[in-house]
Design a protein around this motif. Sequence first.
Motif, short mmCIF file in Angstrom:
data_model
loop_
_atom_site.label_atom_id
_atom_site.label_comp_id
_atom_site.label_asym_id
_atom_site.label_seq_id
_atom_site.Cartn_x
_atom_site.Cartn_y
_atom_site.Cartn_z
N GLU A 38 5.49 7.13 -11.34
CA GLU A 38 4.27 7.55 -10.65
C GLU A 38 3.78 6.45 -9.70
O GLU A 38 3.38 6.73 -8.57
CB GLU A 38 3.17 7.90 -11.67
N ALA A 39 3.83 5.22 -10.13
CA ALA A 39 3.40 4.11 -9.26
C ALA A 39 4.32 4.00 -8.05
O ALA A 39 3.84 3.81 -6.92
CB ALA A 39 3.40 2.81 -10.05
N GLU A 40 5.61 4.15 -8.25
CA GLU A 40 6.55 4.09 -7.13
C GLU A 40 6.31 5.25 -6.16
O GLU A 40 6.40 5.07 -4.94
CB GLU A 40 7.99 4.11 -7.65
N ARG A 41 5.98 6.44 -6.68
CA ARG A 41 5.69 7.60 -5.83
C ARG A 41 4.46 7.32 -4.96
O ARG A 41 4.47 7.56 -3.76
CB ARG A 41 5.47 8.86 -6.68
N ILE A 42 3.42 6.79 -5.59
CA ILE A 42 2.18 6.49 -4.84
C ILE A 42 2.45 5.44 -3.77
O ILE A 42 2.00 5.56 -2.63
CB ILE A 42 1.07 6.05 -5.80
N LEU A 43 3.19 4.40 -4.13
CA LEU A 43 3.48 3.34 -3.16
C LEU A 43 4.29 3.87 -1.98
O LEU A 43 4.12 3.41 -0.85
CB LEU A 43 4.24 2.19 -3.84
N LYS A 44 5.13 4.85 -2.23
CA LYS A 44 5.96 5.41 -1.17
C LYS A 44 5.18 6.35 -0.26
O LYS A 44 5.42 6.39 0.95
CB LYS A 44 7.15 6.14 -1.79
N HIS A 45 4.22 7.08 -0.83
CA HIS A 45 3.60 8.17 -0.07
C HIS A 45 2.13 7.94 0.31
O HIS A 45 1.66 8.59 1.25
CB HIS A 45 3.71 9.49 -0.85
N SER A 46 1.42 7.10 -0.38
CA SER A 46 -0.01 6.96 -0.10
C SER A 46 -0.26 6.00 1.07
O SER A 46 0.41 4.97 1.21
CB SER A 46 -0.75 6.45 -1.33
N HIS A 47 -1.26 6.33 1.85
CA HIS A 47 -1.67 5.46 2.96
C HIS A 47 -2.98 4.75 2.64
O HIS A 47 -3.44 3.94 3.44
CB HIS A 47 -1.82 6.28 4.25
N LEU A 48 -3.56 5.03 1.48
CA LEU A 48 -4.83 4.41 1.09
C LEU A 48 -4.57 3.07 0.40
O LEU A 48 -3.83 3.01 -0.58
CB LEU A 48 -5.61 5.33 0.16
N PHE A 49 -5.17 2.02 0.91
CA PHE A 49 -4.97 0.70 0.33
C PHE A 49 -5.43 0.65 -1.13
O PHE A 49 -4.79 0.03 -1.97
CB PHE A 49 -5.71 -0.39 1.13
N SER A 50 -6.55 1.31 -1.45
CA SER A 50 -7.06 1.27 -2.82
C SER A 50 -6.07 1.92 -3.79
O SER A 50 -5.84 1.42 -4.89
CB SER A 50 -8.43 1.93 -2.91
N GLU A 51 -5.47 3.04 -3.38
CA GLU A 51 -4.47 3.70 -4.24
C GLU A 51 -3.23 2.83 -4.37
O GLU A 51 -2.65 2.73 -5.44
CB GLU A 51 -4.08 5.06 -3.66
#
Length: 150
Positions: A104-117
């Motif tokens: 899940e963390a790797e997915r967020i790092l790959k797809h999210s553009h929000l610095f906080s996320e």
Amino acid sequence: MPAPHTHLQVEIADVARLIYSGPCDRLVAPAALGEVCILPRHAPFLAQLRPGVVQIQTPDGARQSFFLSGGFMEVKDSTVHVLADHLLRSEEIDRDAALAARREAERILKHSHLFSERDRAKLELTKALAQLRVLEHAEVHRLKQQRGNL
């Protein structure tokens, strides 16, 4: 002149319990600015700890690893106190949950553009990887013990 200390006296605890108390020849911990190794007769030292793995080697040569979510460490007179937010022994870690948290963390790092996320995901990834390293250390130790008993 006092006799030199041959071992560290170590106490590792989180806010709920004491997880280890006893002699130790070496302690490795994830300090905020990098990993530190504490040996007997270490100079006084105070450090903030980041999420990671705390490793100890006892006088009989046994090694133990614990997951640490963050905290503080104090070294004074060959005594080490580690106070963590949260600690886990290898047998308390859920491998499937750690693997899911990593994915899940790797997915967020790959797809999210929000610095906080992304910042939250980096922290969760660090915690998941540390838990998996504790499990790996425990497995290596178990295999070495089996080989020694053959």
